[in-house]
Design a protein around this motif. Structure first.
Motif, PDB file in Angstrom:
ATOM      1  N   ARG A   1       0.893  -1.327   0.017  1.00  0.00           N
ATOM      2  CA  ARG A   1       0.019   0.190  -0.113  1.00  0.00           C
ATOM      3  C   ARG A   1       1.160   1.129  -0.075  1.00  0.00           C
ATOM      4  N   MET A   2       1.947   1.280   0.791  1.00  0.00           N
ATOM      5  CA  MET A   2       2.888   2.330   0.670  1.00  0.00           C
ATOM      6  C   MET A   2       3.761   2.650  -0.406  1.00  0.00           C
ATOM      7  N   LEU A   3       4.351   1.399  -0.975  1.00  0.00           N
ATOM      8  CA  LEU A   3       5.227   1.574  -2.159  1.00  0.00           C
ATOM      9  C   LEU A   3       4.454   1.236  -3.638  1.00  0.00           C
ATOM     10  N   LYS A   4       3.517   0.731  -3.474  1.00  0.00           N
ATOM     11  CA  LYS A   4       2.433   0.524  -4.779  1.00  0.00           C
ATOM     12  C   LYS A   4       3.399  -0.260  -5.746  1.00  0.00           C
ATOM     13  N   ASN A   5       4.102  -1.212  -5.499  1.00  0.00           N
ATOM     14  CA  ASN A   5       4.936  -1.795  -6.223  1.00  0.00           C
ATOM     15  C   ASN A   5       5.249  -3.217  -5.303  1.00  0.00           C
ATOM     16  N   GLU A   6       4.925  -4.319  -6.128  1.00  0.00           N
ATOM     17  CA  GLU A   6       5.210  -5.657  -5.821  1.00  0.00           C
ATOM     18  C   GLU A   6       6.669  -6.006  -5.347  1.00  0.00           C
ATOM     19  N   MET A   7       7.681  -5.549  -6.192  1.00  0.00           N
ATOM     20  CA  MET A   7       8.996  -5.837  -6.095  1.00  0.00           C
ATOM     21  C   MET A   7       9.512  -5.118  -4.997  1.00  0.00           C
ATOM     22  N   ASP A   8       9.296  -3.809  -4.950  1.00  0.00           N
ATOM     23  CA  ASP A   8       9.544  -2.909  -3.852  1.00  0.00           C
ATOM     24  C   ASP A   8       9.101  -3.270  -2.418  1.00  0.00           C
ATOM     25  N   ALA A   9       7.919  -3.827  -2.324  1.00  0.00           N
ATOM     26  CA  ALA A   9       7.366  -4.136  -1.281  1.00  0.00           C
ATOM     27  C   ALA A   9       8.086  -5.378  -0.890  1.00  0.00           C
ATOM     28  N   GLU A  10       8.454  -6.482  -1.618  1.00  0.00           N
ATOM     29  CA  GLU A  10       8.918  -7.930  -1.432  1.00  0.00           C
ATOM     30  C   GLU A  10      10.285  -7.674  -0.724  1.00  0.00           C
TER      31      GLU A  10
ATOM     32  N   ARG B   1       6.194  -0.919  13.214  1.00  0.00           N
ATOM     33  CA  ARG B   1       7.203   0.540  13.214  1.00  0.00           C
ATOM     34  C   ARG B   1       8.374   0.467  12.288  1.00  0.00           C
ATOM     35  N   ILE B   2       9.107  -0.930  12.341  1.00  0.00           N
ATOM     36  CA  ILE B   2      10.179  -1.033  11.448  1.00  0.00           C
ATOM     37  C   ILE B   2       9.725  -0.943  10.130  1.00  0.00           C
ATOM     38  N   VAL B   3       8.472  -1.883   9.919  1.00  0.00           N
ATOM     39  CA  VAL B   3       8.249  -2.005   8.233  1.00  0.00           C
ATOM     40  C   VAL B   3       7.971  -0.546   7.875  1.00  0.00           C
ATOM     41  N   TYR B   4       7.004   0.370   8.605  1.00  0.00           N
ATOM     42  CA  TYR B   4       6.805   1.571   8.308  1.00  0.00           C
ATOM     43  C   TYR B   4       7.976   2.578   8.020  1.00  0.00           C
ATOM     44  N   ASN B   5       8.855   2.375   8.762  1.00  0.00           N
ATOM     45  CA  ASN B   5      10.209   3.279   8.503  1.00  0.00           C
ATOM     46  C   ASN B   5      10.809   2.664   7.525  1.00  0.00           C
ATOM     47  N   THR B   6      10.990   1.520   7.105  1.00  0.00           N
ATOM     48  CA  THR B   6      11.611   0.761   6.257  1.00  0.00           C
ATOM     49  C   THR B   6      11.150   1.374   4.665  1.00  0.00           C
ATOM     50  N   ALA B   7       9.756   1.281   4.700  1.00  0.00           N
ATOM     51  CA  ALA B   7       9.110   1.855   3.550  1.00  0.00           C
ATOM     52  C   ALA B   7       9.310   3.363   3.336  1.00  0.00           C
ATOM     53  N   LEU B   8       9.469   4.112   4.268  1.00  0.00           N
ATOM     54  CA  LEU B   8       9.634   5.512   4.430  1.00  0.00           C
ATOM     55  C   LEU B   8      10.798   5.627   3.856  1.00  0.00           C
TER      56      LEU B   8
ATOM     57  N   ALA C   1      11.545  -4.702   0.745  1.00  0.00           N
ATOM     58  CA  ALA C   1      11.187  -3.993   1.988  1.00  0.00           C
ATOM     59  C   ALA C   1      10.615  -5.027   3.068  1.00  0.00           C
ATOM     60  N   LEU C   2       9.937  -6.035   2.711  1.00  0.00           N
ATOM     61  CA  LEU C   2       9.514  -6.966   3.595  1.00  0.00           C
ATOM     62  C   LEU C   2      10.868  -7.730   4.108  1.00  0.00           C
ATOM     63  N   MET C   3      11.507  -8.199   3.209  1.00  0.00           N
ATOM     64  CA  MET C   3      13.073  -8.957   3.797  1.00  0.00           C
ATOM     65  C   MET C   3      13.635  -7.881   4.470  1.00  0.00           C
ATOM     66  N   ASP C   4      13.883  -6.936   4.074  1.00  0.00           N
ATOM     67  CA  ASP C   4      14.722  -5.782   4.966  1.00  0.00           C
ATOM     68  C   ASP C   4      14.102  -5.749   6.387  1.00  0.00           C
ATOM     69  N   SER C   5      12.733  -5.533   6.424  1.00  0.00           N
ATOM     70  CA  SER C   5      12.172  -5.338   7.714  1.00  0.00           C
ATOM     71  C   SER C   5      12.516  -6.522   8.716  1.00  0.00           C
ATOM     72  N   PHE C   6      12.318  -7.913   8.077  1.00  0.00           N
ATOM     73  CA  PHE C   6      12.449  -8.812   8.846  1.00  0.00           C
ATOM     74  C   PHE C   6      13.747  -9.042   9.172  1.00  0.00           C
ATOM     75  N   LEU C   7      14.856  -8.674   8.285  1.00  0.00           N
ATOM     76  CA  LEU C   7      16.237  -8.691   8.771  1.00  0.00           C
ATOM     77  C   LEU C   7      16.694  -7.578   9.830  1.00  0.00           C
TER      78      LEU C   7
ATOM     79  N   GLY D   1      13.660   8.920  -1.549  1.00  0.00           N
ATOM     80  CA  GLY D   1      14.145   9.885  -2.646  1.00  0.00           C
ATOM     81  C   GLY D   1      13.291  10.502  -3.254  1.00  0.00           C
ATOM     82  N   LYS D   2      11.961  10.154  -3.112  1.00  0.00           N
ATOM     83  CA  LYS D   2      11.145  10.907  -3.952  1.00  0.00           C
ATOM     84  C   LYS D   2      10.451  11.952  -2.906  1.00  0.00           C
ATOM     85  N   LYS D   3      11.083  12.970  -2.960  1.00  0.00           N
ATOM     86  CA  LYS D   3      11.026  13.895  -1.633  1.00  0.00           C
ATOM     87  C   LYS D   3       9.659  14.489  -1.771  1.00  0.00           C
ATOM     88  N   ARG D   4       9.359  15.017  -3.214  1.00  0.00           N
ATOM     89  CA  ARG D   4       7.990  15.602  -3.557  1.00  0.00           C
ATOM     90  C   ARG D   4       6.750  14.760  -3.004  1.00  0.00           C
TER      91      ARG D   4
END
Lengths: 176, 188
Positions: free
Chosen positions: B38-47, B76-83, B49-55, B88-91
């Motif tokens: 929902r945050m990243l709108k992209n399945e690959m990025d979400a996957e 909270r970790i998941v949310y911050n990882t997505a942020l 980010a999911l791995m990063d969050s669990f690590l 980079g997309k500041k706007r």
């Protein structure tokens, strides 16, 4: 209360209305169909949102993550299988070579010796066996045996080196 | 097999049974993935980010003291990882992280969804996908993850009042959209 405000509607959904407020809401919806519609629509939104489902994570993601967390564990297991299989193959080769050499030696012995009970003839047989056994380790046979022994020693060296590395790593993690 | 609590699993991992961490992964992967998609709108990025969050969660497990629920801490970790990923997309960040006080309008997107959906339920669920991130996340965490507003405020690092405002404003807006498109006839 004349009409249902957003605050009242949300308090209604969250079960936060006081007894008095609840009575007022009931009075409003009884007398005003538009307010009843508003309340029912608000309830419908809540019910629909409760029916939302989560998306399924990609298949195999658990294993992917665990492989990153515990790479050493899975790698060590694979190494063990490799070494044991190499050892197994050479074990079979060497056993076959030994069986073949024993067969070769026993075929050189005359048929008469099988029936001999005499002690002198038994000792002669033993001497003959060792002479033939000694003669086995010549030429091509020696090359094959040498090669097998070399490979066994090499595999053993790799095993010992790997065990030493694991032991050292464990020791370092304990002392750090 | 006994249904272990999060605390029991975490204590087991801390005692050296690292493989037990897979139980936590299986428990939270779907909901975390929903949040990330929902945050990243992209399945690959979400996957990813999911791995990063669990690590990150695994590496920080030693410092987790059970002061909050594991789910709150992990999300909270998941949310911050997505942020971090969309930083980079500041706007876009500025758009999505707009002030709580600002109201949102879907405009043409709403009309498009209305035309494409067949009934009120479908319409609502499609509209939720188009809500600004924080509104959508509050709905997801409240309704799908069954989190309290207190927990949601911890995950999103906002006050409890703001979490409540986001939830109520989302409901109000969805109700007004249903009434606008005369869905009440279908509902009654």
């Amino acid at each position: 209360m004349k009409n249902l405000t957003d605050e009242i509607l949300n308090k209604y959904l969250d079960g936060e209305l006081t007894g008095k407020e609840l009575s007022e809401v009931e009075a409003v919806i009884a007398s005003n169909p538009d307010e009843l519609t508003k309340l029912k629509t608000h309830k419908f939104v809540d019910q629909t949102l409760r029916s939302m489902e989560f998306e399924l994570a990609p298949q195999g993601i658990t294993q992917k993550i665990m492989n990153k967390i515990l790479p050493g564990l899975s790698l060590r297991k694979k190494k063990s299988y490799f070494y044991y299989s190499v050892l197994g193959v050479f074990g079979v080769v060497i056993t076959s070579a030994l069986i073949y050499s024993v067969k070769l030696l026993s075929s050189k012995t005359s048929v008469e010796t099988l029936n001999i009970v005499d002690t002198e003839k038994i000792s002669n047989l033993i001497i003959q066996f060792f002479t033939n056994f000694k003669s086995f380790f010549t030429g091509d046979n020696l090359v094959i045996i040498g090669l097998c022994l070399t490979i066994i020693m090499l595999v053993s060296a790799i095993f010992i080196h790997d065990s030493y590395k694991s032991f050292k790593k464990k020791l370092d993690s304990l002392t750090s | 097999m006994k249904n272990l609590t999060d605390r029991e699993i975490i204590d087991s991992v801390k005692r050296g049974n690292q493989a037990d961490f897979s139980l936590l992964i299986d428990r939270y992967k779907h909901k975390a993935f929903s949040m990330l998609k929902r945050m990243l709108k992209n399945e690959m990025d979400a996957e990813e980010a999911l791995m990063d969050s669990f690590l990150k969660a695994y590496n920080s497990l030693e410092s987790f003291r059970h002061e909050a629920k594991f789910s709150t801490w992990f999300y909270r970790i998941v949310y911050n990882t997505a942020l971090t990923i969309i930083a980079g997309k500041k706007r876009k960040i500025e758009q999505e992280m707009s002030s709580i006080d600002e109201h949102f309008e879907l405009g043409d997107v709403d009309n498009k969804i209305y035309v494409e959906t067949e009934n009120a339920k479908q319409y609502i669920l499609k509209v939720v996908d188009e809500l600004p991130i924080r509104y959508a996340l509050v709905i997801l965490l409240y309704y799908v993850d069954d989190m309290s507003l207190n927990e949601i405020s911890s995950v999103l690092d906002i006050s409890l009042v703001n979490a409540k405002v986001l939830l109520h404003r989302s409901r109000n807006h969805l109700r007004e959209l249903l009434l606008k498109h005369n869905y009440q006839e279908e509902l009654l």
